[in-house]
Design a protein around this motif. Structure first.
Motif, PDB file in Angstrom:
ATOM      1  N   HIS A 124       0.813  -1.225   0.000  1.00  0.00           N
ATOM      2  CA  HIS A 124       0.000   0.000   0.000  1.00  0.00           C
ATOM      3  C   HIS A 124       0.845   1.273   0.000  1.00  0.00           C
ATOM      4  CE1 HIS A 124      -3.691  -2.310   1.736  1.00  0.00           C
ATOM      5  NE2 HIS A 124      -3.530  -2.486   0.453  1.00  0.00           N
ATOM      6  N   ASN A 125       2.154   1.120   0.192  1.00  0.00           N
ATOM      7  CA  ASN A 125       3.048   2.285   0.188  1.00  0.00           C
ATOM      8  C   ASN A 125       4.162   2.149  -0.850  1.00  0.00           C
ATOM      9  OD1 ASN A 125       2.409   4.156   2.711  1.00  0.00           O
ATOM     10  ND2 ASN A 125       2.088   2.041   3.354  1.00  0.00           N
ATOM     11  N   ARG A 144       5.247   8.029  -1.753  1.00  0.00           N
ATOM     12  CA  ARG A 144       5.382   6.638  -1.313  1.00  0.00           C
ATOM     13  C   ARG A 144       6.642   6.439  -0.479  1.00  0.00           C
ATOM     14  NH1 ARG A 144       1.305   3.253  -3.161  1.00  0.00           N
ATOM     15  NH2 ARG A 144      -0.344   4.657  -3.837  1.00  0.00           N
ATOM     16  N   LYS A 145       6.644   5.384   0.320  1.00  0.00           N
ATOM     17  CA  LYS A 145       7.780   5.117   1.208  1.00  0.00           C
ATOM     18  C   LYS A 145       8.763   4.101   0.636  1.00  0.00           C
ATOM     19  CE  LYS A 145       5.067   5.935   5.428  1.00  0.00           C
ATOM     20  NZ  LYS A 145       4.552   5.309   6.689  1.00  0.00           N
TER      21      LYS A 145
END
Length: 493
Positions: free
Chosen positions: A159-160, A253-254
């Motif tokens: 999700h990231n 995003r990460k």
């Protein structure tokens, strides 16, 4: 590996207001004592919606990114489900078994409450992880929580995640041309770039002052005589190019993964094959898939999060010759010839997953295609070659098919301690009933030639992750044991 999430779990107990709240609180405390990992105990026991809001405020303040919702008794159906709806992260639901008190004032009926909880989750279209048997005492729940950690890590990661690509997906590799629609359904972001963008960025890193340090690290990793000293500087330049691009292009995003076009133009224009650099990034938690295989990169990233270890992406490449089977497998391992195959790629598997004989070499197939016949390898050098070390493995993939549907497969097996007598980064894989799995899942399911590999048995966790991500279980293939037919398998063989 700083490219995957660190899971901070919170534990929230819920209690039906017609049951003693002390029952849930006592059982919550027992879980905290039984679980040996990092687990934050929320002091708010949820009986109503106001309690739910207070509990969420508390776990968010504690920076929890995943939750265990514990039904210490029957549980309040609406508040407990709203936790999953309002919390920004994966949730697991478990419930208490009886046996820690008298069966009049100490009976919690959480066995019953879990049924209504699951029903409410479904009505709200909420995804949550519910273990195979979600009822237990404190030590049982502690084991379920341990299983949930890699599931949560993978879900948070996906999700990231941003997948960064370079180059169009190649002609004649239609398997890598899957629709990106499924990425958005999973919550994955994508950034597609030209090979020219990468070449420009690469040239801008010429004479980067960090290059000597990376070259020294490459030499240390491989050992003397196992790399091309004259190539290290270019490969170090490329490694820094990818790392800097990832940092500059993460955006909101990460985490990142790459899907790069690695041939036929790449080696002649960059001066080397990118495989060894790709392997180094993968060993540090940044998958780089070959041939712009976007879902290969996604699959690798999921496996990285699940296993917390390096992964690889391989062609489901060739059958094992009868003579190798007869000499080194038959009678030594409990596998039929059709249970075995060779997994291969030019050289992207991390060095830590290969035998000691591994070395940086040249890409034989590209040398035939791109360089003059009979010449010494030049720009086709840069692959990491050798046999993949013996290990338990999980072979798997998450894919969007030509109809735009998310589909998947998973099978556990092993890499055999058997010499391949071949070239590339390659290993002899064995999976029970692989021949039938190959025909009735991989071929019939229209899966591509690329499969991702986790080094260990993680089938159970991967299955739960893709379920959590929204896949219909009917879309998840696995190897049926002998005697259990696939739906389309001919009953007469």
């Amino acid at each position: 590996m700083n490219n995957i999430p660190v899971v901070k779990l919170g534990l929230i107990a819920v209690s039906r207001d017609c049951f003693p709240i002390q029952l849930s609180e006592k059982r919550r405390a027992a879980i905290m004592e039984a679980y040996k990992g990092d687990l934050y105990e929320c002091p708010v026991t949820v009986e109503n919606e106001k309690d739910m809001e207070k509990a969420l405020e508390d776990v968010n303040k504690a920076e929890c990114n995943a939750l265990v919702v514990f039904l210490g008794n029957f549980g309040p159906e609406t508040p407990e489900t709203l936790i999953a709806e309002r919390f920004d992260g994966p949730c697991m639901y478990v419930s208490a078994a009886e046996g820690d008190g008298d069966m009049i004032n100490g009976r919690g009926d959480a066995y019953c409450g879990m049924l209504n909880c699951s029903y409410n989750l479904k009505m709200r279209h909420l995804q949550a992880y519910i273990p195979e048997y979600p009822v237990g005492r404190a030590d049982d729940i502690a084991k379920m929580i341990a299983d949930f950690v890699p599931i949560a890590r993978a879900v948070i990661g996906v999700h990231n995640l941003k997948i960064i690509t370079f180059g169009p997906r190649p002609q004649d590799f239609f398997a890598c041309n899957a629709p990106i629609k499924g990425l958005y359904e999973l919550g994955v972001e994508i950034e597609e770039n030209s090979e020219l963008d990468l070449l420009v960025a690469f040239k801008e890193h010429e004479n980067d002052p960090r290059i000597p340090e990376v070259c020294a690290d490459m030499a240390k990793e491989m050992g003397e005589g196992k790399y091309y000293a004259d190539l290290n500087e270019k490969m170090a330049q490329f490694e820094l190019t990818l790392l800097d691009w990832a940092e500059a292009h993460k955006g909101a995003r990460k985490y990142v993964a790459f899907a790069d076009k690695c041939w036929p133009a790449f080696p002649s224009q960059f001066g080397f094959e990118p495989c060894y650099v790709n392997s180094r990034l993968a060993s540090r938690g940044i998958p780089v898939s070959c041939e712009v295989d976007i879902y290969g990169a996604l699959s690798e990233y999921i496996g990285l999060c699940i296993s917390n270890d390096a992964v690889t992406l391989l062609d489901i490449n060739n059958s094992v010759p009868q003579y190798i089977y007869d000499e080194d497998i038959k009678g030594k391992y409990d596998y039929k010839l059709t249970d075995t195959f060779m997994g291969f790629h030019c050289g992207n598997t991390p060095a830590c997953k290969m035998c000691e004989s591994r070395a940086v070499k040249y890409q034989l197939i590209q040398h035939r295609l791109l360089e003059p016949e009979g010449s010494e390898p030049d720009f086709t050098r840069g692959t990491l070659e050798g046999d993949i070390a013996a290990s338990d493995i999980t072979f798997y993939r998450l894919q969007c098919n030509s109809e735009g549907e998310l589909v998947s497969y998973v099978a556990e097996g092993e890499v055999l301690d058997v010499p391949t007598r071949s070239f590339g980064g390659i290993g002899i894989f064995a999976i029970k009933e692989m021949g039938r799995f190959y025909r009735h899942v991989l071929i019939e399911g229209n899966f591509p030639h690329h499969g991702a590999v986790m080094f260990g048995h993680y089938g159970k966790i991967f299955y739960e992750v893709v379920k959590f991500l929204g896949l219909d279980v009917k879309k998840i293939g696995y190897n049926q044991p002998a005697g259990v037919r696939y739906p389309t398998e001919n009953p007469w063989g």
